[in-house]
Motif scaffolding. Structure first.
Motif, PDB file in Angstrom:
ATOM      1  N   ARG A  84      39.214  44.174  37.257  1.00  0.00           N
ATOM      2  CA  ARG A  84      38.544  44.599  38.499  1.00  0.00           C
ATOM      3  C   ARG A  84      39.559  44.956  39.572  1.00  0.00           C
ATOM      4  NH1 ARG A  84      34.803  42.153  42.853  1.00  0.00           N
ATOM      5  NH2 ARG A  84      33.980  44.073  43.674  1.00  0.00           N
ATOM      6  N   THR A  85      40.605  44.146  39.697  1.00  0.00           N
ATOM      7  CA  THR A  85      41.624  44.416  40.703  1.00  0.00           C
ATOM      8  C   THR A  85      42.282  45.771  40.455  1.00  0.00           C
ATOM      9  OG1 THR A  85      42.026  42.049  40.939  1.00  0.00           O
ATOM     10  CG2 THR A  85      43.729  43.518  41.770  1.00  0.00           C
ATOM     11  N   ILE A 136      39.915  48.542  41.493  1.00  0.00           N
ATOM     12  CA  ILE A 136      39.848  48.661  42.956  1.00  0.00           C
ATOM     13  C   ILE A 136      41.087  49.378  43.476  1.00  0.00           C
ATOM     14  CG2 ILE A 136      39.926  47.351  45.114  1.00  0.00           C
ATOM     15  CD1 ILE A 136      38.081  45.278  43.699  1.00  0.00           C
TER      16      ILE A 136
END
Length: 133
Positions: free
Chosen positions: A112-113, A116
């Motif tokens: 997810r990081t 993003i």
């Protein structure tokens, strides 16, 4: 009723690692208004439920009644009660710990990081160029 309670206070990285290896529950008190308390993330990544206060970024990390317990700042009775419930109910501790590990992976994990950050970088534009005639 909390004979196995250990209060560590500030400690080294190695001390945190050793303490969490033995922990059933981690309490993250509001020492400062930290936006993303690493101790809470580390505990949950290890599958340990967290008891924390509704201060700073803790409500973003701990989902009350799902991955741990959020209590009002300074409410020692609520802290005691949460500790007793979690120490006396291994099944609840396991459920919350499992949910905590999943939540950290989904919300704060590398996949997810990375997504993003890619979105942020994709949204950054080069400065406009001046066209000379």
């Amino acid at each position: 009723g909390l004979s196995n309670l250990r209060i560590l206070g500030p400690c080294s990285r190695q001390g945190v690692t050793r303490a969490m290896a033995d922990a059933d529950v981690v309490v993250v008190p509001p020492i400062t208004c930290d936006a993303l308390p690493r101790a809470a993330l580390e505990a949950q990544a290890r599958g340990i439920p967290v008891i924390a206060t509704r201060v700073g970024g803790l409500p973003e990390i701990v989902e009350d009644g799902v991955t741990g317990r959020l209590i009002p700042p300074g409410d020692w009775i609520a802290l005691r009660d949460a500790l007793i419930v979690l120490t006396e109910d291994p099944a609840l501790r396991h459920r919350w710990g499992h949910a905590a590990r999943q939540r950290v992976q989904e919300r704060f994990g590398a996949t997810r990081t990375t997504a993003i950050l890619r979105g942020v970088y994709a949204g950054v534009r080069a400065p406009p160029t001046i066209n000379d005639p």
